[in-house]
Structures are given as C-alpha cells and as structure tokens.
Design an enzyme around this catalytic site. Structure first.
Site, PDB file in Angstrom:
ATOM      1  N   SER A   1      12.443  -8.988  -3.159  1.00  0.00           N
ATOM      2  CA  SER A   1      12.293  -9.128  -1.784  1.00  0.00           C
ATOM      3  C   SER A   1      13.403 -10.163  -1.360  1.00  0.00           C
ATOM      4  O   SER A   1      13.775 -11.205  -2.346  1.00  0.00           O
ATOM      5  CB  SER A   1      11.037  -9.569  -1.240  1.00  0.00           C
ATOM      6  OG  SER A   1      10.964 -10.062   0.112  1.00  0.00           O
TER       7      SER A   1
ATOM      8  N   TYR B   1       3.393 -14.713  -3.178  1.00  0.00           N
ATOM      9  CA  TYR B   1       4.431 -13.713  -2.897  1.00  0.00           C
ATOM     10  C   TYR B   1       5.885 -14.190  -3.031  1.00  0.00           C
ATOM     11  O   TYR B   1       6.597 -13.556  -3.893  1.00  0.00           O
ATOM     12  CB  TYR B   1       4.385 -13.446  -1.367  1.00  0.00           C
ATOM     13  CG  TYR B   1       5.081 -12.263  -0.959  1.00  0.00           C
ATOM     14  CD1 TYR B   1       4.584 -10.727  -1.580  1.00  0.00           C
ATOM     15  CD2 TYR B   1       6.289 -12.173  -0.631  1.00  0.00           C
ATOM     16  CE1 TYR B   1       5.392  -9.527  -1.278  1.00  0.00           C
ATOM     17  CE2 TYR B   1       7.245 -10.962  -0.265  1.00  0.00           C
ATOM     18  CZ  TYR B   1       6.691  -9.819  -0.849  1.00  0.00           C
ATOM     19  OH  TYR B   1       7.616  -8.898  -0.290  1.00  0.00           O
TER      20      TYR B   1
HETATM   21  N1  LIG Z   1       7.923  -3.699   3.724  1.00  0.00           N
HETATM   22  C1  LIG Z   1       8.656  -4.570   3.667  1.00  0.00           C
HETATM   23  O1  LIG Z   1       9.343  -5.455   4.688  1.00  0.00           O
HETATM   24  C2  LIG Z   1       9.167  -5.172   2.161  1.00  0.00           C
HETATM   25  C3  LIG Z   1      10.071  -6.371   2.015  1.00  0.00           C
HETATM   26  C4  LIG Z   1      10.500  -6.870   0.935  1.00  0.00           C
HETATM   27  C5  LIG Z   1       9.840  -6.365  -0.048  1.00  0.00           C
HETATM   28  N2  LIG Z   1       8.884  -5.486  -0.079  1.00  0.00           N
HETATM   29  C6  LIG Z   1       8.168  -4.808  -1.186  1.00  0.00           C
HETATM   30  O2  LIG Z   1       8.254  -3.443  -1.395  1.00  0.00           O
HETATM   31  C7  LIG Z   1       7.213  -3.059  -2.382  1.00  0.00           C
HETATM   32  C8  LIG Z   1       6.477  -2.146  -1.371  1.00  0.00           C
HETATM   33  O3  LIG Z   1       6.066  -2.590  -0.149  1.00  0.00           O
HETATM   34  P1  LIG Z   1       5.612  -1.707   1.037  1.00  0.00           P
HETATM   35  O4  LIG Z   1       6.249  -2.430   2.205  1.00  0.00           O
HETATM   36  O5  LIG Z   1       6.159  -0.335   0.882  1.00  0.00           O
HETATM   37  O6  LIG Z   1       4.213  -2.070   1.217  1.00  0.00           O
HETATM   38  P2  LIG Z   1       3.053  -0.892   1.400  1.00  0.00           P
HETATM   39  O7  LIG Z   1       3.257   0.185   2.489  1.00  0.00           O
HETATM   40  O8  LIG Z   1       1.802  -1.711   1.555  1.00  0.00           O
HETATM   41  O9  LIG Z   1       2.892  -0.141  -0.083  1.00  0.00           O
HETATM   42  C9  LIG Z   1       2.250  -0.960  -1.107  1.00  0.00           C
HETATM   43  C10 LIG Z   1       2.017   0.000  -2.467  1.00  0.00           C
HETATM   44  O10 LIG Z   1       1.714  -1.043  -3.407  1.00  0.00           O
HETATM   45  C11 LIG Z   1       0.478  -0.155  -3.990  1.00  0.00           C
HETATM   46  N3  LIG Z   1      -0.403  -1.284  -4.496  1.00  0.00           N
HETATM   47  C12 LIG Z   1      -0.812  -2.444  -3.699  1.00  0.00           C
HETATM   48  N4  LIG Z   1      -1.470  -3.023  -4.734  1.00  0.00           N
HETATM   49  C13 LIG Z   1      -1.711  -2.346  -5.816  1.00  0.00           C
HETATM   50  C14 LIG Z   1      -2.202  -2.806  -7.099  1.00  0.00           C
HETATM   51  N5  LIG Z   1      -3.123  -3.775  -7.217  1.00  0.00           N
HETATM   52  N6  LIG Z   1      -2.129  -2.162  -8.029  1.00  0.00           N
HETATM   53  C15 LIG Z   1      -1.220  -0.741  -8.065  1.00  0.00           C
HETATM   54  N7  LIG Z   1      -0.551  -0.770  -6.681  1.00  0.00           N
HETATM   55  C16 LIG Z   1      -0.707  -1.392  -5.632  1.00  0.00           C
HETATM   56  C17 LIG Z   1      -0.164   0.636  -2.995  1.00  0.00           C
HETATM   57  O11 LIG Z   1      -0.804   1.547  -3.322  1.00  0.00           O
HETATM   58  P3  LIG Z   1      -2.266   2.159  -3.049  1.00  0.00           P
HETATM   59  O12 LIG Z   1      -2.943   1.231  -2.090  1.00  0.00           O
HETATM   60  O13 LIG Z   1      -2.284   3.470  -2.985  1.00  0.00           O
HETATM   61  O14 LIG Z   1      -2.994   1.771  -4.462  1.00  0.00           O
HETATM   62  C18 LIG Z   1       1.128   0.885  -2.381  1.00  0.00           C
HETATM   63  O15 LIG Z   1       1.415   2.195  -2.641  1.00  0.00           O
HETATM   64  C19 LIG Z   1       6.165  -4.295  -2.638  1.00  0.00           C
HETATM   65  O16 LIG Z   1       6.593  -4.572  -3.800  1.00  0.00           O
HETATM   66  C20 LIG Z   1       6.818  -5.234  -1.708  1.00  0.00           C
HETATM   67  O17 LIG Z   1       6.525  -6.643  -1.785  1.00  0.00           O
HETATM   68  C21 LIG Z   1       8.699  -4.918   0.899  1.00  0.00           C
END
Ligand SMILES: NC(=O)c1ccc[n+]([C@@H]2O[C@H](COP(=O)([O-])OP(=O)(O)OC[C@H]3O[C@@H](n4cnc5c(N)ncnc54)[C@H](OP(=O)(O)O)[C@@H]3O)[C@@H](O)[C@H]2O)c1
Length: 278
Positions: free
Chosen positions: A143, A156
C-alpha cells in the site's frame, strides 16, 4: 501482430482475497488474459459467481490467513493440482482503526500475523516452485501506506511497510533466477475495504473521527479496482521486478515524488493537515 497477453508468460495463478475488491479485479484480469486462476476467500460461497462465469478455469479455495498452518495447507493442495503456480498474488488483508494504546495489543498483533507474518509465510511457500522452474511472479499487494502512514491504523502501516521491505529484499535475492517480484502499492481504491475495517477502542475520539472522515472520503472517491488490475497487467507483461505505485495521479505519482524531494518533517505536517490532525 496479436497484442501480448499475460498467458504468453504465465499459465496459472493463485490470488488470495479474490472474493471482492482488488483481489477480485486481479483474478478477473488474469482470467481475461487467459490464465487459470485459483482464488481464495474465507467463505468459498463468495467465489461462486467467478467460478460460474469461468467453469474449469477458476477454482475456489477456502483460505484464512489467521491460521498459518491451515493457510499453507490450503495453498499446497491447489499448488500440486495446478502443477505449480506461475503467479502468486498476496492480496488478502483488512484494516483496523483505533488508538494505538486504547486498543488491546492482541488486535494489532492479530493484524500483523495475518497481513505480514502469515502473508510472508505464503511467499516462502510459493517461491521454491517458481525458483525450481526458473520462472514466475510473486506479487505482494502492499500500500502507499508503507510510505505515507495512515493515522490510527498503526499495525496496517507496519504490515505494509514490512511487506514492501520483504518484496525489496526478494527482488535482490531473486535476480537472475527468472522469477520476478512485484511490490504493488495501491493508493485509495473504491472497494469493500473501508466498510470492513475493524473499529477498535479509540476510534470514536474526536481527532480519530476527523482522520476517519478524511480516510473514508478518499476511499469512496477512489478509482475502480479495474484500474489497479490494469497496472498489475502491465507490470506482469514487462516481466521485471519492480515497485508498482498505482492510483490517482496525486497519490501514486506526484505525492511520492514530492515526498522524496522534501524533508520528512514537512511530509508529516502535510499528512497531519490532510487528516485534520494539525
Ligand atoms: N482499497 C484500497 O484503497 C487499498 C489501498 C492499498 C492497499 N490495499 C490492499 O489491497 C488488498 C485488498 O484490499 P481491498 O481494498 O480489495 O479490500 P476488500 O474489498 O475488503 O477485500 C479484502 C479481501 O481480503 C480477504 N481477507 C480478509 N481477511 C482475510 C483473512 N483473515 N484471511 C484470508 N483472506 C482475508 C477478503 O476475503 P473474505 O472476506 O471473502 O474471506 C477479501 O477478499 C489488501 O491487502 C489491502 O490492504 C487496498
């Protein structure tokens, strides 16, 4: 001449957290590029739509990173069935928001275990197969928080900075091996992330609520996850280890450039003002 496709380089991929958000967009992009995908969720029902849309090409896998031993077993079975994974995308993760000392340290520890320690364990399990074959791509979704920490999300920030450090370290270690490592640093994207952030003690303090409002506004106005999938596609096609910043121009390009030129104290002041904490 036909446009290059990711499947020219890679046949199989394992994507954690493929049920929604960025992970789902990464899985959909890889499928559209002709790659067979094994995607994970803690609840495979959440993967039914992808599986139905791509019969025989998308395989749902139950994986929960809270339990390292079970998560590694959930990786190794499909790895064997697939005959090895060419691409592994460490994407799964979640946010936790609260005061560092107000919250129980066990909550911070749990987040570090899921997003850093157990994610690194998956990288540790994924690399040997790639190195033995002399090709593959390890993709760690970090991130921009690794560079610009988010207030009230200390674990985080620690997890993402640690994951980026792991990627940087592996980029050097794998040089000349045929395996590439991508340290992907998204800015704010419009996903379920903000809705699933764990609210810990201290989250309702007035200054924390101001920071939350700024965070929420940026997440809600962020680009669609397909934009990040496009960045990953291009990075895979370049087939070189790299840090990939992706998101709005200001967050992914201008911000990091200005931060490199300016003193750290100034960067912190800008961050504090941005989050209403000045
Ligand atoms: N969105 C942003 O702006 C952003 C920015 C920078 C980085 N990121 C990173 O991108 C990644 C995806 O984020 P997102 O924004 O797509 O979030 P999201 O929509 O909340 O999706 C998160 C995913 O992670 C899975 N997950 C959560 N806890 C877990 C656990 N304990 N074990 C296995 N799987 C788990 C969830 O699967 P289930 O709930 O189906 O199990 C879901 O598929 C993350 O690492 C996040 O930190 C996101």
């Amino acid at each position: 001449m036909a446009a290059p496709r990711v499947s020219d380089l890679h046949r199989t991929a394992f994507v954690t957290g493929a049920s929604t958000g960025l992970g789902r967009a990464f899985a959909a992009m890889l499928l559209a590029e002709g790659v067979r995908v094994w995607g994970t969720s803690r609840d495979v029902v959440r993967l039914a739509e992808l599986a139905a849309a791509h019969p025989g090409r998308f395989t749902p896998v139950a994986l929960d990173l809270r339990d390292a031993t079970a998560a590694l077993a959930a990786f190794r079975g499909p790895e064997k069935d697939a005959g090895g994974f060419d691409v592994v995308v460490n994407n799964a993760g979640y946010g936790a928001f609260g005061g560092f000392t107000s919250a129980d340290f066990a909550d911070w520890r749990a987040q570090l275990e899921v997003m850093l320690v157990n994610t690194a364990a998956l990288a540790h399990a994924a690399l040997p197969g790639m190195l033995a074959r002399g090709r593959g791509a390890l993709v760690n979704i970090s991130s921009l928080a690794a560079e610009f920490p988010l207030p009230f999300q200390p674990a985080y920030n620690m997890a993402k900075a640690g994951l980026s450090a792991l990627s940087e370290s592996l980029m050097i270690e794998t040089r000349g091996s045929g395996v590439i490592v991508l340290d992907v640093r998204p800015g704010d994207y419009r996903t379920d992330f903000e809705g699933s952030v764990a609210r810990l003690p201290g989250a309702d303090a007035p200054h924390a609520m101001r920071a939350w409002a700024a965070f929420e506004a940026m997440m809600r106005s962020g680009p669609h996850p397909d934009h990040a999938a496009g960045s990953l596609r291009r990075a895979l096609l370049r087939n070189r280890s790299a840090t990939v910043r992706t998101g709005r121009f200001f967050q992914a390009v201008a911000g990091p450039l200005l931060a490199r030129l300016g003193p750290l104290a100034l960067n912190r002041r800008i961050q504090a003002r941005y989050f209403g904490l000045d």
